[in-house]
Design a protein around this motif. Structure first.
Motif, PDB file in Angstrom:
ATOM      1  N   SER A   8       4.222 -11.261   1.107  1.00 60.23           N
ATOM      2  CA  SER A   8       3.803  -9.862   1.102  1.00 60.23           C
ATOM      3  C   SER A   8       2.297  -9.729   1.271  1.00 60.23           C
ATOM      4  CB  SER A   8       4.244  -9.183  -0.198  1.00 60.23           C
ATOM      5  OG  SER A   8       5.645  -9.246  -0.356  1.00 60.23           O
ATOM      6  N   PRO A  22       1.863  -2.711  -5.665  1.00 57.07           N
ATOM      7  CA  PRO A  22       0.975  -1.594  -6.028  1.00 57.07           C
ATOM      8  C   PRO A  22      -0.204  -1.494  -5.065  1.00 57.07           C
ATOM      9  CG  PRO A  22       0.651  -3.453  -7.503  1.00 57.07           C
ATOM     10  CD  PRO A  22       1.847  -3.784  -6.661  1.00 57.07           C
ATOM     11  N   ARG A  23      -0.681  -0.276  -4.900  1.00 57.88           N
ATOM     12  CA  ARG A  23      -1.819  -0.030  -4.010  1.00 57.88           C
ATOM     13  C   ARG A  23      -2.922   0.633  -4.818  1.00 57.88           C
ATOM     14  NH1 ARG A  23      -0.494  -0.801   1.221  1.00 57.88           N
ATOM     15  NH2 ARG A  23      -2.387   0.273   1.890  1.00 57.88           N
ATOM     16  N   LEU A  24      -4.139   0.135  -4.658  1.00 57.83           N
ATOM     17  CA  LEU A  24      -5.279   0.693  -5.368  1.00 57.83           C
ATOM     18  C   LEU A  24      -5.766   1.945  -4.660  1.00 57.83           C
ATOM     19  CD1 LEU A  24      -7.244  -2.642  -5.995  1.00 57.83           C
ATOM     20  CD2 LEU A  24      -5.682  -1.478  -7.551  1.00 57.83           C
ATOM     21  N   SER A  25      -6.130   2.947  -5.446  1.00 61.40           N
ATOM     22  CA  SER A  25      -6.650   4.193  -4.884  1.00 61.40           C
ATOM     23  C   SER A  25      -8.167   4.094  -4.789  1.00 61.40           C
ATOM     24  CB  SER A  25      -6.251   5.371  -5.776  1.00 61.40           C
ATOM     25  OG  SER A  25      -6.870   6.558  -5.346  1.00 61.40           O
ATOM     26  N   THR A  82       7.996  -3.180  -3.894  1.00 65.60           N
ATOM     27  CA  THR A  82       6.868  -2.468  -3.302  1.00 65.60           C
ATOM     28  C   THR A  82       5.625  -2.794  -4.119  1.00 65.60           C
ATOM     29  OG1 THR A  82       8.316  -0.671  -2.587  1.00 65.60           O
ATOM     30  CG2 THR A  82       5.954  -0.218  -2.660  1.00 65.60           C
ATOM     31  N   ALA A  99      -4.555  -9.742  -7.554  1.00 65.22           N
ATOM     32  CA  ALA A  99      -5.559  -8.925  -6.877  1.00 65.22           C
ATOM     33  C   ALA A  99      -6.881  -8.940  -7.629  1.00 65.22           C
ATOM     34  CB  ALA A  99      -5.050  -7.492  -6.731  1.00 65.22           C
ATOM     35  N   GLU A 138       4.885  -6.406 -10.142  1.00 64.43           N
ATOM     36  CA  GLU A 138       3.713  -5.529 -10.074  1.00 64.43           C
ATOM     37  C   GLU A 138       2.592  -6.061 -10.966  1.00 64.43           C
ATOM     38  OE1 GLU A 138       2.390  -0.859 -10.854  1.00 64.43           O
ATOM     39  OE2 GLU A 138       4.503  -1.411 -10.785  1.00 64.43           O
ATOM     40  N   THR A 166       1.121  -9.072  -9.245  1.00 67.95           N
ATOM     41  CA  THR A 166       0.312  -8.696  -8.091  1.00 67.95           C
ATOM     42  C   THR A 166      -1.054  -8.178  -8.517  1.00 67.95           C
ATOM     43  OG1 THR A 166       2.328  -8.115  -6.890  1.00 67.95           O
ATOM     44  CG2 THR A 166       0.266  -7.280  -6.015  1.00 67.95           C
ATOM     45  N   ALA A 169      -4.489   1.605  -9.785  1.00 70.22           N
ATOM     46  CA  ALA A 169      -3.195   1.572  -9.092  1.00 70.22           C
ATOM     47  C   ALA A 169      -2.210   2.590  -9.647  1.00 70.22           C
ATOM     48  CB  ALA A 169      -2.598   0.176  -9.184  1.00 70.22           C
TER      49      ALA A 169
END
Length: 425
Positions: A83, A221-224, A219, A58, A51, A54, A283
């Motif tokens: 990924s 991380p996804r940014l909000s 999994t 990013a 994470e 990543t 994230a």
């Protein structure tokens, strides 16, 4: 005596005989066995290391992974590239010459008029044509100083020869510690200061389960999207607040050669840190991930100071607590609660007034009733010393007196025990 059969062992099970078995090439059988060994499954599993990697990728920051040989650095990069759907280009830095990164001079028809262009290597041309990718600089700690110098422009400016790598190309390096690297070198300070340094280690449970046939699937991380403005504001406030209070941390080149080859604070790395805090905040990453990123960019000492200041940013305002002690909400975590109570006492010291002094005692009682009693000992002792002659002792002090007295007796007993142990020596 029968002829020697490849891949056979004395205790191997009997193989089927006959024309059909004899017609099967042994390498084909070996291929089937290899296919069975590679037929493994995956399962989702949180991975702090991946994470952090990543998020740094990013944020478009160069990353270097430090770890002993054979612990899965290359496998992690392969999984990350798959990924993110980025083609992976691996370059072994130590087997290249400086000109391979700065470009090879090519003499044209009229060098006096056109100059001598610097031709880039084929892998750089492929990355430019693809428009995106993950460039993996492996074995960086075995690259000679001249090669490291040639890499400076590639890592910082994304230029190699006459080409500029596209914005969608990310750079990740890997290195072994000098003690375990083949003919290893320390990273030069200019090159080290361009990377986010992440320590890579193996998890024995993951290895055992993977060898049993099930490897982890991290999994990412996804940014909000809705959290981006607040994340940037928080990151700027955190970094600027610390450097305003601690200007000596803006630039501090370590005196030790080994530490110069790792993370250390400079205006460049503080800018990188600001970006990483914003990405981790957007994230919703854990403190463990944020700690790895911050300490891997400016070093352990400045990084820990920044993390401590981030905690203080989340503390309630002491003035708000004093204004409404009955409705005050204190932090649950012990160190944060201690810091909040210390802030309340400091606020009373700065403006000593009877109502504020009484309100502080009420807050200490609330802390005593809802948390660990030892957290109120120091604030209560300090607050008591702020009493002025015409201030009556509030009833709340009676509830705290026993805690303070017990703590003092425990301290004296501990001191006597330590003195006795020292005398026996």
């Amino acid at each position: 005596m029968p002829a020697y059969a490849p891949f056979a062992t004395p205790d191997a099970p009997a193989q089927p005989s006959g024309p059909a078995a004899a017609d099967v090439p042994q390498l084909d059988v070996a291929g089937e066995l290899l296919a069975l060994l590679r037929d493994t499954g995956t399962e989702p599993r949180p991975d702090t290391q991946l994470e952090a990697l990543t998020l740094a990728v990013a944020a478009d920051l160069p990353v270097i992974l430090w770890g002993e040989p054979g612990i899965g650095k290359t496998a992690a990069l392969t999984q990350l590239a798959a990924s993110l759907e980025l083609p992976l280009t691996t370059v072994i830095a130590s087997v290249h010459e400086p000109s391979d990164f700065s470009g090879l001079p090519i003499v044209g028809d009229d060098p006096a008029e056109q100059g001598v262009p610097m031709a880039p290597p084929d892998w750089a041309v492929r990355l430019v044509r693809a428009g995106r990718g993950l460039l993996f600089l492996d074995e960086l700690s075995t690259a000679a100083p001249a090669v490291q110098a040639a890499l400076l422009r590639l890592v910082l400016e994304r230029r190699i020869g006459s080409l500029r790598l596209p914005p969608e190309v990310r750079i990740v390096a890997a290195a072994n510690p000098r003690s375990s690297a083949a003919d290893g070198w320390e990273l030069s300070p200019p090159l080290a200061n361009r990377f986010v340094h992440l320590q890579w280690a193996h998890d024995h449970e993951v290895v055992v389960r993977g060898l049993g046939g099930t490897w982890p699937r991290a999994t990412l991380p996804r940014l909000s999207p809705g959290a981006l403005p607040q994340a940037v504001e928080f990151a700027r406030r955190a970094v600027c607040g610390l450097l305003s209070a601690r200007p000596a941390l803006v630039h501090r080149l370590p005196s030790n050669e080994a530490r110069r080859g790792g993370p250390w604070p400079s205006p460049r790395t503080w800018d990188m840190t600001l970006s990483l805090i914003a990405f981790a905040t957007a994230a919703g990453s854990s403190r463990e991930v944020l700690s790895a990123l911050v300490r891997g960019t400016v070093g352990d000492g400045p990084g820990l100071e920044l993390l401590a200041s981030l905690d203080r940013m989340d503390l309630p305002d002491p003035e708000l607590l004093l204004a409404d002690p009955a409705g005050a909400v204190l932090p649950e975590r012990g160190d944060l609660r201690q810091a909040a109570l210390d802030g309340v006492v400091a606020a009373v010291r700065n403006r000593p007034e009877r109502p504020r002094w009484d309100a502080a005692w009420e807050l200490l009682v609330r802390a005593l009733e809802s948390g660990a009693p030892d957290l109120v000992v120091v604030p209560a002792t300090t607050l008591a010393s702020l009493r002025q002659e015409d201030w009556d002792v509030p009833a709340a002090i009676e509830q705290l007196a026993g805690v303070v007295s017990l703590s003092r007796r425990a301290d004296r007993a501990a001191a006597r025990t330590a003195a006795a142990a020292q005398a026996r020596r």
